[in-house]
Design an enzyme around this catalytic site. Structure first.
Site, PDB file in Angstrom:
ATOM      1  N   HIS A 163       0.837  -1.214   0.000  1.00 34.20           N
ATOM      2  CA  HIS A 163       0.000   0.000   0.000  1.00 34.20           C
ATOM      3  C   HIS A 163       0.868   1.259   0.000  1.00 34.20           C
ATOM      4  O   HIS A 163       0.521   2.264   0.617  1.00 34.20           O
ATOM      5  CB  HIS A 163      -0.912   0.008   1.235  1.00 34.20           C
ATOM      6  CG  HIS A 163      -1.973  -1.046   1.196  1.00 34.20           C
ATOM      7  ND1 HIS A 163      -2.696  -1.429   2.306  1.00 34.20           N
ATOM      8  CD2 HIS A 163      -2.443  -1.800   0.176  1.00 34.20           C
ATOM      9  CE1 HIS A 163      -3.562  -2.374   1.971  1.00 34.20           C
ATOM     10  NE2 HIS A 163      -3.428  -2.622   0.676  1.00 34.20           N
TER      11      HIS A 163
HETATM   12  C1  LIG Z   1      -1.001  -6.853  -5.268  1.00 32.74           C
HETATM   13  C2  LIG Z   1      -1.692  -5.648  -4.715  1.00 32.74           C
HETATM   14  C3  LIG Z   1      -2.890  -5.789  -4.038  1.00 32.74           C
HETATM   15  C4  LIG Z   1      -3.518  -4.661  -3.495  1.00 32.74           C
HETATM   16  N1  LIG Z   1      -4.756  -4.787  -2.930  1.00 32.74           N
HETATM   17  C5  LIG Z   1      -5.413  -3.678  -2.519  1.00 32.74           C
HETATM   18  C6  LIG Z   1      -6.761  -3.760  -2.050  1.00 32.74           C
HETATM   19  O1  LIG Z   1      -7.408  -4.803  -2.121  1.00 32.74           O
HETATM   20  N2  LIG Z   1      -7.342  -2.615  -1.576  1.00 32.74           N
HETATM   21  C7  LIG Z   1      -6.662  -1.440  -1.521  1.00 32.74           C
HETATM   22  O2  LIG Z   1      -7.221  -0.459  -1.040  1.00 32.74           O
HETATM   23  N3  LIG Z   1      -5.418  -1.327  -2.018  1.00 32.74           N
HETATM   24  C8  LIG Z   1      -4.796  -2.408  -2.552  1.00 32.74           C
HETATM   25  N4  LIG Z   1      -3.569  -2.282  -3.109  1.00 32.74           N
HETATM   26  C9  LIG Z   1      -3.005  -0.928  -3.279  1.00 32.74           C
HETATM   27  C10 LIG Z   1      -3.716  -0.158  -4.393  1.00 32.74           C
HETATM   28  O3  LIG Z   1      -4.133  -1.014  -5.428  1.00 32.74           O
HETATM   29  C11 LIG Z   1      -2.770   0.913  -4.950  1.00 32.74           C
HETATM   30  O4  LIG Z   1      -2.289   1.696  -3.863  1.00 32.74           O
HETATM   31  C12 LIG Z   1      -3.431   1.833  -5.948  1.00 32.74           C
HETATM   32  O5  LIG Z   1      -4.106   1.093  -6.939  1.00 32.74           O
HETATM   33  C13 LIG Z   1      -2.373   2.721  -6.579  1.00 32.74           C
HETATM   34  O6  LIG Z   1      -2.964   3.586  -7.504  1.00 32.74           O
HETATM   35  P1  LIG Z   1      -2.070   4.609  -8.318  1.00 32.74           P
HETATM   36  O7  LIG Z   1      -2.957   5.322  -9.230  1.00 32.74           O
HETATM   37  O8  LIG Z   1      -1.265   5.392  -7.348  1.00 32.74           O
HETATM   38  O9  LIG Z   1      -1.018   3.719  -9.132  1.00 32.74           O
HETATM   39  P2  LIG Z   1      -1.237   2.478 -10.092  1.00 32.74           P
HETATM   40  O10 LIG Z   1      -2.647   2.007 -10.077  1.00 32.74           O
HETATM   41  O11 LIG Z   1      -0.194   1.485  -9.732  1.00 32.74           O
HETATM   42  O12 LIG Z   1      -0.978   3.068 -11.556  1.00 32.74           O
HETATM   43  C14 LIG Z   1       0.256   3.471 -12.042  1.00 32.74           C
HETATM   44  C15 LIG Z   1       0.277   3.196 -13.552  1.00 32.74           C
HETATM   45  O13 LIG Z   1       1.343   3.932 -14.151  1.00 32.74           O
HETATM   46  C16 LIG Z   1       1.981   3.116 -15.098  1.00 32.74           C
HETATM   47  N5  LIG Z   1       3.354   3.613 -15.270  1.00 32.74           N
HETATM   48  C17 LIG Z   1       4.352   3.557 -14.376  1.00 32.74           C
HETATM   49  N6  LIG Z   1       5.468   4.127 -14.881  1.00 32.74           N
HETATM   50  C18 LIG Z   1       5.160   4.549 -16.115  1.00 32.74           C
HETATM   51  C19 LIG Z   1       5.896   5.207 -17.125  1.00 32.74           C
HETATM   52  N7  LIG Z   1       7.191   5.549 -16.938  1.00 32.74           N
HETATM   53  N8  LIG Z   1       5.293   5.495 -18.298  1.00 32.74           N
HETATM   54  C20 LIG Z   1       3.984   5.164 -18.477  1.00 32.74           C
HETATM   55  N9  LIG Z   1       3.233   4.530 -17.552  1.00 32.74           N
HETATM   56  C21 LIG Z   1       3.814   4.232 -16.375  1.00 32.74           C
HETATM   57  C22 LIG Z   1       1.912   1.739 -14.480  1.00 32.74           C
HETATM   58  O14 LIG Z   1       2.154   0.735 -15.432  1.00 32.74           O
HETATM   59  C23 LIG Z   1       0.517   1.734 -13.889  1.00 32.74           C
HETATM   60  O15 LIG Z   1      -0.443   1.306 -14.821  1.00 32.74           O
HETATM   61  C24 LIG Z   1      -2.919  -3.390  -3.640  1.00 32.74           C
HETATM   62  C25 LIG Z   1      -1.711  -3.251  -4.325  1.00 32.74           C
HETATM   63  C26 LIG Z   1      -1.108  -4.360  -4.875  1.00 32.74           C
HETATM   64  C27 LIG Z   1       0.194  -4.160  -5.628  1.00 32.74           C
END
Ligand SMILES: Cc1cc2nc3c(=O)[nH]c(=O)nc-3n(C[C@H](O)[C@H](O)[C@H](O)COP(=O)(O)OP(=O)(O)OC[C@H]3O[C@@H](n4cnc5c(N)ncnc54)[C@H](O)[C@@H]3O)c2cc1C
Length: 494
Positions: free
Chosen positions: A422
């Site tokens: 997380h």
């Molecule tokens: C295995 C797992 C299970 C989890 N389960 C839960 C849960 O059940 N409930 C909960 O509340 N939280 C959960 N979490 C945490 C939650 O899913 C994340 O904190 C949240 O989805 C993150 O959102 P975000 O938008 O910050 O990043 P992300 O959703 O990770 O999105 C980032 C995106 O940017 C892209 N990216 C990265 N670098 C580049 C680049 N240089 N160029 C172009 N694209 C790029 C990536 O490929 C990705 O698609 C879990 C996390 C994981 C890993």
């Protein structure tokens, strides 16, 4: 071609942002995703769609970044973070829990009242009605019921009541912490990821372009203004505004590759310093956790049922918002294996630090520095003991921690320590007077123009509940911040 807004990262927050921004047909938005971008929800692979499966998060699999993490000195693990359209929402547990009021009220310039309209706007809660819940948003929210609720879930909730945990029937309802069912972003067994909810239904919009398999290498800066991005293959894309939504691991890494960060860490990685911001990648938080296994009662679980069914939140003694979590996984992780209680510390004192990689597409090194404080270690012992008590009272297994003194339990926790994955706060929001703040309360990078961060990096601390729903809320609210139309909070009962 130049875009009004380029969003880097088609994950949880990035999809919500791009979907909302393009509701205004005058705004032209390009969404860039490093992983695969499908154009139809049915094209996601079965492990991405199936909420009962956690296989898509395999760090060796095709849908993830393989992120190495040092939990404690010498103790390593790997985390698979989403690398596909939908991001981590496409591989996660689909537990859709809002941050607590205490979390949100502690964010400079944000608050529970300011964020509530955006949690509500995003969701279509199919179970709970009322002023705190949405019924028209793109994300369906349900709790395990009927044949989708495991018999062991009832035993878990009964055990919680027997050890004195109060009920918290609506986990997204601003209630005191307690025991309740886990709300999930699920529909008929399908994990409804952020791309399914916010982007794929709108691909016909002429002002929205989505490109997969594009890894952004850095932000292009002219003086103090971001003017676009450069991709790993050398392509340059111009934009009026660049938004980094690459997640809490890749966003700080992208800032570093763009010369934005703490000078010492940039020098160590051999990166030039364009703009000093000492908080990039520093002082982050995540939830330390351990799993207590117990024999699968063999009651059977419907194949479409989510594994994580019920959760207890507890105050360890000085945190009325609840700093401990015990999450029931009613489905074994492996065939014929045990079920688990995940025991986690939700408001850790420990803070991590990131070492940057020198090339695009390479994940940085993460040192979580878990359990350095005695307070964190004491609370971890407490949550494990409470979970053990619940197992014993529920007749699920003997309490494996009974009789363990603090020293023995510390050793057991260290041996079994893992992370809830997380990660937050790698580019945290705060006022300009805070030298560790990377973005201002409107999510603009301090000292630069035309550059925002909209993902879990900006959360000042890791919230007391999982951050997935909060990532969507960030995308929702950022769209209004960019448009200059931030909604007022509705009147509702305190
Ligand atoms: C295995 C797992 C299970 C989890 N389960 C839960 C849960 O059940 N409930 C909960 O509340 N939280 C959960 N979490 C945490 C939650 O899913 C994340 O904190 C949240 O989805 C993150 O959102 P975000 O938008 O910050 O990043 P992300 O959703 O990770 O999105 C980032 C995106 O940017 C892209 N990216 C990265 N670098 C580049 C680049 N240089 N160029 C172009 N694209 C790029 C990536 O490929 C990705 O698609 C879990 C996390 C994981 C890993």
């Amino acid at each position: 071609m130049s875009w009004d807004v380029v969003v880097v990262g088609g994950g949880s927050a990035g999809c919500a942002l791009a979907g909302r921004l393009t509701e205004d047909p005058r705004r032209r938005v390009l969404l860039l995703e490093a992983g695969t971008a499908v154009s139809d929800a049915a094209a996601f692979s079965p492990d991405v769609r199936d909420v009962a499966s956690l296989a898509a998060a395999d760090p060796d699999g095709p849908h993830t970044w393989d992120v190495g993490v040092e939990l404690l000195p010498g103790k390593h693990t790997r985390v698979g973070r989403g690398r596909l359209l939908g991001g981590s929402s496409a591989v996660n547990g689909a537990n859709h829990l809002r941050a607590t009021r205490a979390d949100l009220d502690a964010w400079p310039g944000w608050s529970y009242e300011a964020t509530l309209p955006y949690y509500i706007r995003g969701e279509r809660d199919l179970d709970v009605r009322g002023p705190l819940h949405g019924d028209r948003g793109p994300v369906p929210v349900v709790r395990p019921a009927g044949e989708l609720r495991a018999p062991v879930t009832e035993r878990f909730l009964a055990a919680a009541a027997r050890v004195g945990v109060p009920a918290e029937p609506d986990k997204n309802g601003d209630q005191p912490p307690g025991a309740g069912l886990v709300p999930g972003n699920v529909r008929r067994g399908v994990r409804v990821n952020a791309a399914m909810a916010y982007v794929l239904p709108h691909l016909a919009r002429e002002n929205l372009a989505v490109r997969g398999d594009v890894t952004v290498a850095r932000v292009l800066l002219v003086g103090d203004r971001a003017v676009g991005v450069e991709c790993a293959d050398g392509e340059r894309i111009e934009a009026g505004e660049v938004v980094l939504a690459a997640g809490s691991v890749c966003t700080p890494q992208l800032l570093a590759l763009s010369g934005v960060g703490p000078p010492d860490a940039l020098h160590t990685a051999g990166l030039p310093v364009r703009h000093e911001l000492r908080g990039v990648g520093r002082g982050y938080g995540d939830h330390p956790s351990v799993y207590l296994a117990f024999p699968d009662p063999g009651d059977g679980l419907h194949p479409e049922a989510p594994g994580a069914q019920a959760v207890v939140h507890l105050d360890a003694g000085d945190d009325p918002a609840g700093d401990l979590e015990i999450l029931l996984f009613a489905r074994p992780f492996a065939p014929d294996g045990p079920c688990h209680l995940m025991c986690a510390l939700q408001a850790p004192e420990s803070r991590g630090v990131m070492g940057f990689a020198s090339g695009p597409g390479e994940p940085p090194r993460l040192e979580h520095r878990y359990l350095v404080s005695g307070h964190d270690r004491a609370r971890m012992r407490q949550v494990v003991r409470r979970a053990g008590e619940m197992l014993a009272v529920g007749g699920l297994a003997l309490d494996p921690t009974r009789g363990s003194d603090d020293r023995a339990l510390d050793a057991w926790i260290t041996a079994h320590l893992t992370t809830s994955a997380h990660l937050c706060s790698t580019a945290k929001l705060g006022p300009a007077s805070d030298p560790d703040a990377v973005v201002d309360p409107e999510l603009r990078v301090h000292g630069l123009r035309g550059l925002r961060v909209v993902d879990t990096s900006v959360l000042p601390t890791v919230p007391r509940r999982g951050p997935a729903a909060t990532a969507l809320m960030l995308g929702e609210r950022a769209a209004d911040l960019i448009a200059g139309t931030v909604a007022e909070a509705p009147a509702h009962p305190a």
